[in-house]
Scaffold this motif. Structure first.
Motif, PDB file in Angstrom:
ATOM      1  N   ALA A  55       0.839  -1.208   0.000  1.00 53.88           N
ATOM      2  CA  ALA A  55       0.000   0.000   0.000  1.00 53.88           C
ATOM      3  C   ALA A  55       0.872   1.254   0.000  1.00 53.88           C
ATOM      4  CB  ALA A  55      -0.940  -0.011   1.199  1.00 53.88           C
ATOM      5  N   ALA A  56       1.965   1.216   0.768  1.00 56.44           N
ATOM      6  CA  ALA A  56       2.862   2.382   0.865  1.00 56.44           C
ATOM      7  C   ALA A  56       3.560   2.682  -0.459  1.00 56.44           C
ATOM      8  CB  ALA A  56       3.882   2.155   1.972  1.00 56.44           C
ATOM      9  N   GLU A  57       3.655   1.712  -1.348  1.00 57.53           N
ATOM     10  CA  GLU A  57       4.232   1.952  -2.677  1.00 57.53           C
ATOM     11  C   GLU A  57       3.327   2.834  -3.533  1.00 57.53           C
ATOM     12  OE1 GLU A  57       5.299  -1.577  -4.851  1.00 57.53           O
ATOM     13  OE2 GLU A  57       6.171  -2.491  -3.055  1.00 57.53           O
ATOM     14  N   HIS A  58       2.043   2.831  -3.234  1.00 64.28           N
ATOM     15  CA  HIS A  58       1.072   3.519  -4.087  1.00 64.28           C
ATOM     16  C   HIS A  58       0.441   4.752  -3.451  1.00 64.28           C
ATOM     17  CE1 HIS A  58       1.251   0.264  -6.971  1.00 64.28           C
ATOM     18  NE2 HIS A  58       1.198  -0.575  -5.947  1.00 64.28           N
ATOM     19  N   PHE A  59       0.542   4.871  -2.144  1.00 69.06           N
ATOM     20  CA  PHE A  59      -0.134   5.969  -1.450  1.00 69.06           C
ATOM     21  C   PHE A  59       0.840   6.698  -0.534  1.00 69.06           C
ATOM     22  CE2 PHE A  59      -3.269   2.580  -2.238  1.00 69.06           C
ATOM     23  CZ  PHE A  59      -4.164   3.275  -3.041  1.00 69.06           C
ATOM     24  N   ASP A  60       0.682   8.033  -0.464  1.00 74.51           N
ATOM     25  CA  ASP A  60       1.534   8.809   0.436  1.00 74.51           C
ATOM     26  C   ASP A  60       0.992   8.702   1.864  1.00 74.51           C
ATOM     27  OD1 ASP A  60      -0.572  10.725   0.749  1.00 74.51           O
ATOM     28  OD2 ASP A  60       0.247  12.002  -0.835  1.00 74.51           O
ATOM     29  N   GLU A  61       1.665   9.359   2.808  1.00 77.04           N
ATOM     30  CA  GLU A  61       1.274   9.225   4.218  1.00 77.04           C
ATOM     31  C   GLU A  61      -0.141   9.711   4.496  1.00 77.04           C
ATOM     32  OE1 GLU A  61       3.980  10.507   7.219  1.00 77.04           O
ATOM     33  OE2 GLU A  61       5.562   9.149   6.521  1.00 77.04           O
ATOM     34  N   GLU A  62      -0.540  10.828   3.905  1.00 76.03           N
ATOM     35  CA  GLU A  62      -1.908  11.308   4.110  1.00 76.03           C
ATOM     36  C   GLU A  62      -2.917  10.292   3.569  1.00 76.03           C
ATOM     37  OE1 GLU A  62      -5.039  14.543   2.346  1.00 76.03           O
ATOM     38  OE2 GLU A  62      -3.030  15.308   2.774  1.00 76.03           O
ATOM     39  N   GLN A  63      -2.634   9.776   2.397  1.00 75.29           N
ATOM     40  CA  GLN A  63      -3.534   8.790   1.795  1.00 75.29           C
ATOM     41  C   GLN A  63      -3.574   7.501   2.605  1.00 75.29           C
ATOM     42  OE1 GLN A  63      -1.641   8.915  -2.052  1.00 75.29           O
ATOM     43  NE2 GLN A  63      -3.364  10.050  -2.942  1.00 75.29           N
ATOM     44  N   LEU A  64      -2.423   7.082   3.146  1.00 78.83           N
ATOM     45  CA  LEU A  64      -2.408   5.896   4.001  1.00 78.83           C
ATOM     46  C   LEU A  64      -3.214   6.126   5.282  1.00 78.83           C
ATOM     47  CD1 LEU A  64       1.306   4.780   3.598  1.00 78.83           C
ATOM     48  CD2 LEU A  64      -0.727   3.476   2.874  1.00 78.83           C
ATOM     49  N   ALA A  65      -3.098   7.328   5.839  1.00 76.65           N
ATOM     50  CA  ALA A  65      -3.902   7.656   7.027  1.00 76.65           C
ATOM     51  C   ALA A  65      -5.388   7.634   6.679  1.00 76.65           C
ATOM     52  CB  ALA A  65      -3.493   9.016   7.589  1.00 76.65           C
ATOM     53  N   ALA A  66      -5.732   8.191   5.519  1.00 75.70           N
ATOM     54  CA  ALA A  66      -7.130   8.187   5.080  1.00 75.70           C
ATOM     55  C   ALA A  66      -7.615   6.765   4.833  1.00 75.70           C
ATOM     56  CB  ALA A  66      -7.297   9.040   3.827  1.00 75.70           C
ATOM     57  N   LEU A  67      -6.805   5.961   4.178  1.00 74.13           N
ATOM     58  CA  LEU A  67      -7.164   4.579   3.877  1.00 74.13           C
ATOM     59  C   LEU A  67      -7.364   3.775   5.165  1.00 74.13           C
ATOM     60  CD1 LEU A  67      -7.627   2.432   1.713  1.00 74.13           C
ATOM     61  CD2 LEU A  67      -5.145   2.156   1.560  1.00 74.13           C
ATOM     62  N   THR A  68      -6.459   3.925   6.104  1.00 72.48           N
ATOM     63  CA  THR A  68      -6.568   3.242   7.395  1.00 72.48           C
ATOM     64  C   THR A  68      -7.845   3.656   8.127  1.00 72.48           C
ATOM     65  OG1 THR A  68      -4.166   3.118   7.568  1.00 72.48           O
ATOM     66  CG2 THR A  68      -5.411   2.907   9.616  1.00 72.48           C
ATOM     67  N   THR A  69      -8.104   4.948   8.157  1.00 69.92           N
ATOM     68  CA  THR A  69      -9.304   5.451   8.831  1.00 69.92           C
ATOM     69  C   THR A  69     -10.565   4.991   8.114  1.00 69.92           C
ATOM     70  OG1 THR A  69      -8.033   7.386   9.546  1.00 69.92           O
ATOM     71  CG2 THR A  69     -10.440   7.535   9.712  1.00 69.92           C
ATOM     72  N   LEU A  70     -10.543   5.015   6.790  1.00 66.09           N
ATOM     73  CA  LEU A  70     -11.696   4.561   6.008  1.00 66.09           C
ATOM     74  C   LEU A  70     -12.034   3.109   6.335  1.00 66.09           C
ATOM     75  CD1 LEU A  70     -13.778   5.041   3.715  1.00 66.09           C
ATOM     76  CD2 LEU A  70     -11.993   4.272   2.127  1.00 66.09           C
ATOM     77  N   ILE A  71     -11.029   2.260   6.415  1.00 64.34           N
ATOM     78  CA  ILE A  71     -11.261   0.852   6.742  1.00 64.34           C
ATOM     79  C   ILE A  71     -11.896   0.734   8.127  1.00 64.34           C
ATOM     80  CG2 ILE A  71     -10.126  -1.361   7.195  1.00 64.34           C
ATOM     81  CD1 ILE A  71      -8.029  -0.428   4.990  1.00 64.34           C
ATOM     82  N   ALA A  72     -11.399   1.495   9.083  1.00 64.64           N
ATOM     83  CA  ALA A  72     -11.965   1.466  10.434  1.00 64.64           C
ATOM     84  C   ALA A  72     -13.408   1.979  10.454  1.00 64.64           C
ATOM     85  CB  ALA A  72     -11.097   2.296  11.385  1.00 64.64           C
ATOM     86  N   VAL A  73     -13.666   3.065   9.750  1.00 64.42           N
ATOM     87  CA  VAL A  73     -14.996   3.681   9.763  1.00 64.42           C
ATOM     88  C   VAL A  73     -16.024   2.796   9.056  1.00 64.42           C
ATOM     89  CG1 VAL A  73     -16.345   5.655   8.906  1.00 64.42           C
ATOM     90  CG2 VAL A  73     -14.185   6.041  10.079  1.00 64.42           C
ATOM     91  N   ILE A  74     -15.672   2.233   7.895  1.00 64.89           N
ATOM     92  CA  ILE A  74     -16.645   1.388   7.206  1.00 64.89           C
ATOM     93  C   ILE A  74     -16.939   0.144   8.039  1.00 64.89           C
ATOM     94  CG2 ILE A  74     -15.025   0.125   5.715  1.00 64.89           C
ATOM     95  CD1 ILE A  74     -18.649   1.267   4.886  1.00 64.89           C
ATOM     96  N   ASN A  75     -15.938  -0.363   8.749  1.00 64.32           N
ATOM     97  CA  ASN A  75     -16.190  -1.496   9.634  1.00 64.32           C
ATOM     98  C   ASN A  75     -17.132  -1.103  10.768  1.00 64.32           C
ATOM     99  OD1 ASN A  75     -14.656  -4.254   9.227  1.00 64.32           O
ATOM    100  ND2 ASN A  75     -13.374  -2.647   8.343  1.00 64.32           N
TER     101      ASN A  75
END
Length: 157
Positions: free
Chosen positions: A115-135
């Motif tokens: 994931a870190a190869e394709h997304f910057d730190e802000e995007q990784l933070a957003a992706l992580t939070t999105l996974i938590a929120v949708i769950n």
């Protein structure tokens, strides 16, 4: 099928939902591509068996131009040629982040690095939070048994 609780009409639950929805708004305004957000929301909802969220997010994705082919192949993304490498990395992270109890070790270093190869730190933070929120949304809807099929695009704003 009837809901066990009118969660979306309950005053207390409305207070909780306002906070979740404000987090969702921050995520939608992030630099994480909307296409990736839709794919992750749908895949986590499929894994969790949340019909309400699967219904909502597939309709929202279709409304923004996502194709039927891609929507129909999300559950089988590993065998599909229609997803980019970045989307595949996000889907893998979403799966491991959703299946924490099943995955014994949680999210592997290999999946995080992908994931870190394709997304910057802000995007990784957003992706992580999105996974938590949708769950979190999935669990609310599953516990209260919110029926699927009646969602209209834009229904929640």
């Amino acid at each position: 099928m009837d809901a066990r609780l009118d969660y979306y009409g309950n005053p207390f639950a409305g207070k909780v939902l306002r906070h979740l929805m404000s987090t969702s708004k921050v995520l939608s305004d992030s630099t994480l591509p909307a296409t990736v957000q839709h794919l992750v929301e749908i895949r986590a909802s499929q894994i969790n068996g949340c019909g309400f969220c699967t219904d909502m997010h597939t309709k929202e994705a279709a409304h923004t131009g996502e194709t039927d082919v891609r929507l129909n192949l999300i559950a089988a993304w590993r065998e599909a040629t229609v997803f980019t490498e970045a989307e595949r990395a996000a889907l893998e992270l979403a799966e491991q982040g959703t299946r924490v109890a099943d995955a014994a070790g949680g999210v592997t270093d290999e999946v995080w690095a992908g994931a870190a190869e394709h997304f910057d730190e802000e995007q990784l933070a957003a992706l992580t939070t999105l996974i938590a929120v949708i769950n979190a949304y999935n669990r609310i809807n599953i516990i209260t048994r919110q029926p699927a099929g009646g969602y209209k695009v834009g229904m929640f704003g």
